[in-house]
Design an enzyme around this catalytic site. Structure first.
Site, mmCIF file in Angstrom:
data_model
loop_
_atom_site.group_PDB
_atom_site.id
_atom_site.type_symbol
_atom_site.label_atom_id
_atom_site.label_comp_id
_atom_site.label_asym_id
_atom_site.label_seq_id
_atom_site.Cartn_x
_atom_site.Cartn_y
_atom_site.Cartn_z
ATOM 1 N N TYR A 1 -1.585 0.939 5.874
ATOM 2 C CA TYR A 1 -2.263 0.315 4.740
ATOM 3 C C TYR A 1 -3.321 -0.673 5.240
ATOM 4 O O TYR A 1 -4.468 -0.646 4.784
ATOM 5 C CB TYR A 1 -1.233 -0.404 3.873
ATOM 6 C CG TYR A 1 -1.768 -1.087 2.653
ATOM 7 C CD1 TYR A 1 -1.665 -2.472 2.511
ATOM 8 C CD2 TYR A 1 -2.347 -0.367 1.605
ATOM 9 C CE1 TYR A 1 -2.133 -3.112 1.373
ATOM 10 C CE2 TYR A 1 -2.810 -1.008 0.469
ATOM 11 C CZ TYR A 1 -2.693 -2.374 0.361
ATOM 12 O OH TYR A 1 -3.157 -3.018 -0.774
ATOM 13 N N GLY B 1 -2.529 1.914 -12.754
ATOM 14 C CA GLY B 1 -1.789 1.119 -11.771
ATOM 15 C C GLY B 1 -1.644 -0.327 -12.224
ATOM 16 O O GLY B 1 -2.083 -0.707 -13.308
HETATM 17 C C1 VAH Z 1 1.196 -4.531 -1.334
HETATM 18 N N1 VAH Z 1 0.673 -5.557 -3.467
HETATM 19 O O1 VAH Z 1 2.234 -5.190 -1.360
HETATM 20 C C2 VAH Z 1 0.070 -4.960 -2.279
HETATM 21 C C3 VAH Z 1 -0.836 -6.000 -1.626
HETATM 22 C C4 VAH Z 1 -0.970 -8.090 -0.243
HETATM 23 C C5 VAH Z 1 -0.112 -6.997 -0.778
HETATM 24 O O2 VAH Z 1 -1.878 -5.422 -0.918
HETATM 25 O O3 VAH Z 1 1.034 -3.554 -0.621
#
Ligand code: VAH
Length: 322
Positions: free
Chosen positions: A141, A11
């Site tokens: 998330y 990743g």
């Molecule tokens: C995202 N790059 O965009 C990741 C990150 C703060 C953003 O956690 O989901």
């Protein structure tokens, strides 16, 4: 850290982190794992195995056979992808994390996993977001990041597993493309500026988000994992950031190198809604005080390095074609 196992090694963070860890601790000391197997420097330059992190037995066997004393668990779905398949995101982000923590407990490994500024919600203070504050995100998330922080703290308090984490901002790098995030627009902007001289942003002007250049993020992981545990008042997870920028600020900085660069907007309502939940800027005082967090790259320095590295990459790609 002496013998390290990294998940999600192919990743955006994993590629650069594995390279740096192998440089410091030796190529054979760092086992890279990922669900995919592709032709890549990370696979060629040291031990590699495919791994589904939600397979508890496979996770344990990989760490045991490598004689790992440290697990750096990066495998996860990022914000935009997670929002498109919340059930899969929960399964991977939490199932993989639990496998990793159980492995760390059984093998007495140190354990790192990243959290994110996504762990904050729209009712969290938006400016200089404190280390300890309200965390009520409404993205899957974000929910998985808050749950992950709590689970890692639980394994520390209940079983004594040495868990540590960082709330990463958007990370910008030139070596590996990001996948499925919201802050990816910043990485895409640099690439488009070099390849076409223009970019259409899916995140609107005036949307300030914390960002950090990948070398600073990689150094923060290593510095935290090597820090004296007696100095840590927090563990999961520390606020860290290098800058707070919106698309216009990045574009203006790119024009220091490419004066004719143009930026316009085609806002993606889904990713804009995700970004709107997140802080404008976070406070990293705890990280500085407890383990000496610092950064080397501000916006100017990051842009200088990104532009020069991407120019080299573009010339190399063009020479392959010609
Ligand atoms: C995202 N790059 O965009 C990741 C990150 C703060 C953003 O956690 O989901």
């Amino acid at each position: 850290m002496k013998r390290i196992m990294v998940t999600g090694a192919l990743g955006q963070i994993g590629c650069d982190l594995v390279a740096k860890l192998r440089q410091i601790y030796g190529e054979e000391a760092v086992l890279a794992t990922d669900i995919r197997q592709i032709h890549h420097e990370t696979v060629q330059s040291g031990p590699f195995r495919t791994l589904d992190v939600t397979d508890n037995t496979a996770f344990y066997e990989a760490a045991r056979e490598h004689k790992a004393d440290t697990i750096i668990h990066l495998a996860a779905l990022l914000s935009a992808k997670a929002e498109s398949d919340p059930a899969l995101a929960w399964h991977l982000n939490m199932g993989g994390l639990l496998s990793g923590l159980e492995t760390a407990r059984a093998l007495s490994c140190q354990f790192f996993t990243p959290s994110s500024i996504a762990a904050f919600g729209s009712d969290t203070p938006k400016n200089s977001t404190p280390q300890d504050t309200l965390q009520r995100p409404l993205t899957m998330y974000g929910v998985s990041k808050v749950a992950g922080e709590l689970l890692c703290d639980y394994y520390y308090h209940k079983y004594g597993v040495d868990t540590r984490g960082l709330r990463f901002p958007g990370l910008i790098s030139h070596s590996a493309p990001p996948g499925g995030g919201t802050t990816d627009y910043a990485v895409d902007m640099y690439g488009s500026a070099i390849s076409s001289g223009s970019y259409t942003s899916y995140i609107n002007k005036g949307t300030y988000l914390d960002m950090m250049y990948m070398p600073d993020a990689i150094q923060a992981v290593i510095t935290l994992m090597e820090a004296d545990p007696s100095k840590l008042k927090h563990r999961n997870a520390f606020n860290v950031s290098a800058m707070s920028v919106d698309p216009e600020a990045i574009a203006t900085n790119i024009r220091r190198h490419i004066p004719e660069f143009t930026l316009d907007y085609d806002v993606d309502p889904i990713r804009q809604a995700i970004a709107n939940e997140w802080p404008d800027s976070i406070d990293a005082t705890a990280a500085r005080e407890e383990w000496g967090f610092d950064v080397q790259y501000d916006l100017n320095h990051m842009t200088d390095d990104m532009v020069s590295k991407l120019m080299v990459k573009l010339q190399a790609d063009q020479s392959k074609i010609s």
